[in-house]
Structures are given as C-alpha cells and as structure tokens.
Motif scaffolding. Sequence first.
Motif, PDB file in Angstrom:
ATOM      1  N   LEU A 315       0.703  -1.194  -0.384  1.00  0.00           N
ATOM      2  CA  LEU A 315      -0.265   0.126   0.192  1.00  0.00           C
ATOM      3  C   LEU A 315       0.756   1.066  -0.248  1.00  0.00           C
ATOM      4  N   GLY A 316       0.754   1.941  -0.947  1.00  0.00           N
ATOM      5  CA  GLY A 316       1.370   3.266  -1.148  1.00  0.00           C
ATOM      6  C   GLY A 316       1.013   4.738  -0.160  1.00  0.00           C
ATOM      7  N   TRP A 317       1.414   4.826   0.811  1.00  0.00           N
ATOM      8  CA  TRP A 317       0.850   5.843   2.128  1.00  0.00           C
ATOM      9  C   TRP A 317       1.801   7.230   1.609  1.00  0.00           C
ATOM     10  N   GLU A 318       1.006   8.676   1.555  1.00  0.00           N
ATOM     11  CA  GLU A 318       1.951   9.912   0.743  1.00  0.00           C
ATOM     12  C   GLU A 318       1.566  10.435   2.280  1.00  0.00           C
ATOM     13  N   MET A 319       3.042  11.321   2.564  1.00  0.00           N
ATOM     14  CA  MET A 319       3.103  12.287   3.656  1.00  0.00           C
ATOM     15  C   MET A 319       4.212  13.343   3.763  1.00  0.00           C
ATOM     16  N   GLU A 320       3.765  14.600   3.879  1.00  0.00           N
ATOM     17  CA  GLU A 320       4.766  15.449   4.154  1.00  0.00           C
ATOM     18  C   GLU A 320       5.504  14.755   4.989  1.00  0.00           C
ATOM     19  N   LYS A 321       6.515  15.783   4.075  1.00  0.00           N
ATOM     20  CA  LYS A 321       8.320  15.030   4.388  1.00  0.00           C
ATOM     21  C   LYS A 321       8.711  15.603   6.548  1.00  0.00           C
ATOM     22  N   ASP A 322       8.612  16.519   7.158  1.00  0.00           N
ATOM     23  CA  ASP A 322       8.081  16.807   8.354  1.00  0.00           C
ATOM     24  C   ASP A 322       7.486  15.506   8.872  1.00  0.00           C
ATOM     25  N   VAL A 323       6.517  14.969   8.490  1.00  0.00           N
ATOM     26  CA  VAL A 323       5.867  13.832   8.925  1.00  0.00           C
ATOM     27  C   VAL A 323       6.089  12.541   9.367  1.00  0.00           C
ATOM     28  N   TRP A 324       7.173  12.633   7.971  1.00  0.00           N
ATOM     29  CA  TRP A 324       7.911  11.524   8.174  1.00  0.00           C
ATOM     30  C   TRP A 324       8.849  11.063   9.105  1.00  0.00           C
ATOM     31  N   LYS A 325       9.965  11.977   9.138  1.00  0.00           N
ATOM     32  CA  LYS A 325      10.561  12.554   9.749  1.00  0.00           C
ATOM     33  C   LYS A 325      10.100  12.009  11.157  1.00  0.00           C
ATOM     34  N   GLN A 326       9.043  12.133  11.691  1.00  0.00           N
ATOM     35  CA  GLN A 326       8.842  12.192  13.109  1.00  0.00           C
ATOM     36  C   GLN A 326       8.222  10.037  13.296  1.00  0.00           C
ATOM     37  N   LEU A 327       7.354   9.939  11.760  1.00  0.00           N
ATOM     38  CA  LEU A 327       6.999   8.351  12.634  1.00  0.00           C
ATOM     39  C   LEU A 327       8.476   7.234  11.831  1.00  0.00           C
ATOM     40  N   ARG A 328       9.361   7.806  11.357  1.00  0.00           N
ATOM     41  CA  ARG A 328      10.281   7.049  11.043  1.00  0.00           C
ATOM     42  C   ARG A 328      10.610   5.363  11.593  1.00  0.00           C
ATOM     43  N   ALA A 329      10.211   4.322  10.868  1.00  0.00           N
ATOM     44  CA  ALA A 329      11.052   3.123  11.330  1.00  0.00           C
ATOM     45  C   ALA A 329      10.206   2.279  10.514  1.00  0.00           C
ATOM     46  N   GLU A 330      10.665   1.196  10.619  1.00  0.00           N
ATOM     47  CA  GLU A 330      10.491  -0.384   9.958  1.00  0.00           C
ATOM     48  C   GLU A 330       9.590  -0.615   9.724  1.00  0.00           C
ATOM     49  N   GLU A 331       8.598  -0.591  11.044  1.00  0.00           N
ATOM     50  CA  GLU A 331       7.890  -0.870  10.754  1.00  0.00           C
ATOM     51  C   GLU A 331       6.439  -0.214  11.899  1.00  0.00           C
ATOM     52  N   LEU A 332       5.408   0.084  10.888  1.00  0.00           N
ATOM     53  CA  LEU A 332       4.484   0.930  11.668  1.00  0.00           C
ATOM     54  C   LEU A 332       3.130   0.256  11.475  1.00  0.00           C
ATOM     55  N   THR A 333       1.941   0.803  12.474  1.00  0.00           N
ATOM     56  CA  THR A 333       0.655   0.721  12.370  1.00  0.00           C
ATOM     57  C   THR A 333      -0.319   1.373  11.731  1.00  0.00           C
ATOM     58  N   ILE A 334      -1.175   1.312  11.009  1.00  0.00           N
ATOM     59  CA  ILE A 334      -1.807   1.918   9.670  1.00  0.00           C
ATOM     60  C   ILE A 334      -3.315   1.571  10.129  1.00  0.00           C
ATOM     61  N   HIS A 335      -4.317   2.696   9.799  1.00  0.00           N
ATOM     62  CA  HIS A 335      -5.483   1.874  10.066  1.00  0.00           C
ATOM     63  C   HIS A 335      -5.847   2.882   8.849  1.00  0.00           C
ATOM     64  N   LEU A 336      -7.207   2.051   8.158  1.00  0.00           N
ATOM     65  CA  LEU A 336      -7.668   2.433   6.768  1.00  0.00           C
ATOM     66  C   LEU A 336      -9.443   2.886   6.937  1.00  0.00           C
TER      67      LEU A 336
END
Length: 346
Positions: A315-336
């Motif tokens: 799944l492709g998830w697009e976000m602002e670069k500053d948001v990715w800096k905060q979330l950056r990890a090898e695994e993430l929890t997302i919801h749809l």
Amino acid sequence: MALTVNIEKKLNGFTLNMDFQAGDETLALLGASGCGKSMTLRCIAGVDKPDGGRITLDGETLFDSEKRICLSPQKRHVGLMFQHYALFPQMTVRQNVRCGARHLRGSAREQAVEEALRAMGISELGDRLPSQLSGGQQQRTALARMLVSEPRILLLDEPFSALDSHLRFRMEEEMRRVIRRFGKTVLLVSHDRDEVYRMADSVAIVNGGRVERIGPRDAVFSDPGTRAGCVLTGCKNISSIQRLDDQHALALDWGISLAVPLKDGTDALGIRMHAIRPGAGENAFRCRVAEVVENPFSITVMLRPLDAKEGAEPLGWEMEKDVWKQLRAEELTIHLPVSGILQLKG
C-alpha cells in the motif's frame, strides 16, 4: 445553453457510444488516450460524422441519423480548439484570427479581429507567423480565432498538452477567465486529473468509448464508482476483493481483510494514498516498510501488512516530509478508515 449528445461510431477496436448532457458549465471528459474523447468533440463540431444517434444544442438539431440531419460545421456555430491549435502556418496571427470572423464584413470584421487580439493580449504579435510564436502565444491566437467567431459552445481538445508545466499553469488561469466571460457550455477533453479538477464544474469518466460516471466534480472524485474512474482520478491503491459477507471483504491484492459495509456489485476497493491514517483505528494493520520514495515535497512510503501472504502488493501512503521524520521506522501501524475506502465496479 443545453447540449445533448447520444451518438455511436465504430472506431478501431471499439465502438464509441457516448450519451450525456451539459448545461452552462465546464464539463470535462476525463479518460485515457484513445478512449474516444477527441472524436466526441469532432462529432459535435461536425468535423466527423457519427454512424448513428442525435446531437442537439439549445433545442436545435445538429445531427440526427434517423431524420438525416447533419449540419455543416459552419452552420453549427461551434468553437473547436484542436490539441495543437491548427493555425494556418502561412498566415499571420491577424490573418488567422480574421478567418474566425468570416460571418462579419468590412469594418465590423476588422474591429472584431482587433478586439479579439487585444482581449488575448497579442495585439503586438499581429504580423507574426505561427512559427515565430511561443506555445502560449499560439494558444492565445487559437483562442482569439475561436472566440471571434461568436460560438455557441466551446470544445477544448487537451488545450494545455503542448505547453510546459510552468506555462500550462499560467494558461489554465487565463483559460478560466475566458470561460467565465464566455458563460456558456464548455467541453474540456483531458487525461490529466489535476487539470480537470482545477478547470471543470462537472466530470464525465470516459472508458472504452462510454461514459461510466458523470456528475459534479467533487462528487466524482470522492466516489468515482469504477476501477477506471478510480485510476483516472489518481488513486494508486486498488485491490480486487473476495466478498466474505455483507460487512467484510478480503482485499486480494493486499492480502488483508477489511471491515466495510459492501454495496451491491462492488468487486474492488480503493484508498487514496493521503487517506491512510497512522496508529490504531478502523481496519488497523501492522506493516513493514518495503520502500521509501522521496518526492519533491512529500514522501511516499510503501507498506506491506505483516499478515499478508508473500507476493502481496504494498500500500502506498503519502505524507509530508516532516511527518515521516517523526514516524520513521521499519514497522508501522496504520488504519484504513471506512469513510476513505472507495467501492468500485469493473
């Protein structure tokens, strides 16, 4: 002004079968190359003839195969701007525009030509040949020639495709002003969803020579209805489904089960890259980051659910670069969120 189109015409590989109406609005025909959009404009303008059907404009019949009516392009009073403007190369800008004012004579004709040149900001270019003009200047010349003919409707065939991105944005702004002043029916052919969103009041999704979905712009973009419409409006995450029950579906491409109240006929689901949300919530999944793609002003993170079978599409998830800096990890929890899931047919 009211336009009604109900025509069919055999083309290479498929039959054009267009059925739609348009009022005093800008209606965009959004579809992939070769789906019949441009041919539809040519049939309305009388440049090409349908095999059957009917076209009416403000109550006047332009074409009717049963009644054997087929008005000439000159009698239809339709303004068609071709993709590459179709300026006469041996004529100056002023002479090209004068060709659009054939319905006028003498001083009235010359006055209309000069007014059209001024309105498009090209008076000083009147003695130049098309080869001496930039792309934007050529487009202004084509617009002036079209508008000086006093058309009842404007047909714009991918009017920005020959321009670079910077000039395209500027010319879109100018075209919107022209359309507002015109105040009648405008048909815009495009395969660019961003261009359509900026220019159109209503959108018709065209696929394989047919209108699959038509309606107000925002309604069509929020619920395109079909797989083709979903792709054309820019959705990158689309999966076929196996219906488990009326409230649950297995997204076959992503390898995950989703809780979503299913409509009759739904056979695919989509979710736009910006509609995915971080953390727990509806349809939450733990995902592994498969790839991180840096765009000029955003980050696209490709996520593969941990429970998905090998070979599942990410799944492709697009976000602002500053948001990715905060979330950056090898695994993430997302919801749809259910509200962001598009239900599709076809």
